[in-house]
Design an enzyme around this catalytic site. Structure first.
Site, PDB file in Angstrom:
ATOM      1  N   ASP A   1      44.887  82.387 -31.952  1.00 14.19           N
ATOM      2  CA  ASP A   1      44.267  82.566 -33.259  1.00 14.19           C
ATOM      3  C   ASP A   1      43.040  83.436 -33.088  1.00 14.19           C
ATOM      4  OD1 ASP A   1      44.747  81.025 -36.083  1.00 14.19           O
ATOM      5  OD2 ASP A   1      42.675  81.677 -35.876  1.00 14.19           O
TER       6      ASP A   1
ATOM      7  N   ARG B   1      34.645  80.660 -49.740  1.00  9.27           N
ATOM      8  CA  ARG B   1      34.796  80.496 -48.290  1.00  9.27           C
ATOM      9  C   ARG B   1      33.489  80.690 -47.524  1.00  9.27           C
ATOM     10  NH1 ARG B   1      40.222  81.066 -46.027  1.00  9.27           N
ATOM     11  NH2 ARG B   1      41.506  80.090 -47.594  1.00  9.27           N
TER      12      ARG B   1
END
Lengths: 275, 127
Positions: free
Chosen positions: A140, A32
């Site tokens: 978010d 990631r």
């Protein structure tokens, strides 16, 4: 990466997002964070840990947490909650005083597919909502995700996951190989940065909360805290949708499963609560 | 329950093989046709539950097959899912109004085919 670096990075992620990275998630850091490390010219994860221990590393830390936030999403993910919502919304519309909007929260909304699926469901009900306004709040942790969600532009691959083609044709505008959600649907959603670890009362009260496949990344005390917070802001006749693999058992007595449904929870009536 | 059947119609052998592998993975018995005329013959021999249908093919193209199949076999059966590089919204609408139930824009993968087959009722919703 040394165990010391891993523990430091995992600790930082836990404090900032609540997400618990166990030692077997080392691979996740590698995959990631690769793009971010190259962009910042950082040699590897040990070097990253070193940079983050230094002062004035706030922006870099925020960037790392964003990159690690899980963003898997599709339209109408898992189907069932949206079928349930379709039956629930007309009841809520009938029960609310005139002029009061139905408020729905898509918590950890990622790139916005869940919020837009809610909007499509509400619009599809048409007259059954008797003109009732539906207000959707998408939140978010990641600014990058919020920006994507706000634009509502999806790849050809994304619009083919979970979205019936009739709905694609009806609710999206084509721009080359990309598809943008129609303005009238985008107008139904407002987007806001929010960390589930923070106090959500500032977001107001909600008739329906979608909080799916987020809690799985938290440890038990954090799950309990988030669930209690959700219970405190959902209407007595409203519901909270959790992911298929998630449960409230042993975590909170303030939410109870709706009988006969999977992944649907409602606020416990005071009399039914123990302790 | 008897095994469900699907006809894969595409002039590319590579695409047919890829689609066959995916759809057999869902438990279907799969037949192949390389153009619309072969597909029509295959349907007359035995009507499948579903058809995965390319648009641009020699002899008879997909939209011509679609119209012929709807005229001959009715609006609901078989379930017909277009699967084509034609990705213009006008084309999608054309196929839907000609009686297609779903539409896949290539390239596709197993997840997309599963979603579309579920939406048209060829596969059950996974709990």
């Amino acid at each position: 990466m040394t165990p010391d670096s891993f523990n430091f990075l995992a600790g930082l992620v836990k404090v900032r997002s609540g997400i618990v990275l166990t030692a077997d998630k080392g691979y996740m850091l590698e995959t990631r964070l690769g793009t971010m490390l190259r962009r910042e010219g950082i040699a590897g994860l040990d070097a990253l840990a070193l940079r983050l221990r230094a002062p004035r590393s706030e922006a870099l830390a925020a960037e790392m947490v964003e990159a690690l936030t899980t963003n898997e999403s599709s339209f109408f993910r898992d189907g069932k909650p949206f079928e349930h919502l379709k039956k629930l919304l007309p009841k809520l519309a009938a029960a609310r005083p005139p002029g009061q909007a139905i408020r729905i929260w898509s918590a950890a909304c990622s790139s916005g597919q869940e919020a837009y699926s809610i909007a499509i469901t509400a619009v599809g009900l048409g007259a059954a909502l008797a003109g009732r306004r539906v207000e959707i709040v998408g939140t978010d942790l990641s600014q990058e995700m919020l920006q994507r969600a706000r634009e509502g532009v999806y790849t050809q691959f994304e619009v083919q996951r979970g979205l019936p083609v009739q709905m694609l044709v009806k609710h999206f505008r084509q721009e080359g190989t990309r598809w943008q959600v129609a303005p009238e649907l985008r107008a139904m959603v407002c987007w806001q940065a929010f960390n589930l670890l923070d106090d959500p009362r500032g977001l107001g009260r909600f008739d329906v909360v979608f909080c799916r496949n987020v809690l799985i990344y938290f440890d038990a005390p954090t799950k309990s805290r988030v669930l209690a917070a959700l219970a405190s802001l959902v209407a007595a006749d409203g519901v909270v949708y959790l992911g298929g693999a998630e449960t409230v058992l042993g975590l909170t007595d303030r939410l109870v499963p709706t009988p006969g449904e999977r992944g649907v929870y409602e606020a416990a009536r005071p009399a039914a609560r123990t302790g | 329950m008897t095994q469900r059947t699907c006809l894969v119609v595409d002039d590319s052998l590579v695409v047919r093989k890829a689609a066959r592998r995916i759809i057999e993975g869902f438990g279907f018995a799969v037949r192949e046709a390389k153009d619309g005329q072969e597909a029509l013959d295959a349907c007359r021999a035995q009507l499948p539950d579903g058809v995965l249908l390319d648009w641009n093919m020699p002899v008879m193209d997909g939209i011509t097959f679609l119209r012929a199949a709807r005229a001959e076999f009715g609006p609901d059966h078989p379930r017909i899912v277009l699967c084509t590089t034609e990705a213009e919204i006008a084309r999608i609408i054309e196929a839907l109004s000609a009686g297609a139930q779903e539409y896949v824009m290539k390239p596709f993968d197993a997840d997309i085919i599963r979603d579309k087959f579920t939406q048209v009722g060829l596969l059950e919703e996974v709990a």
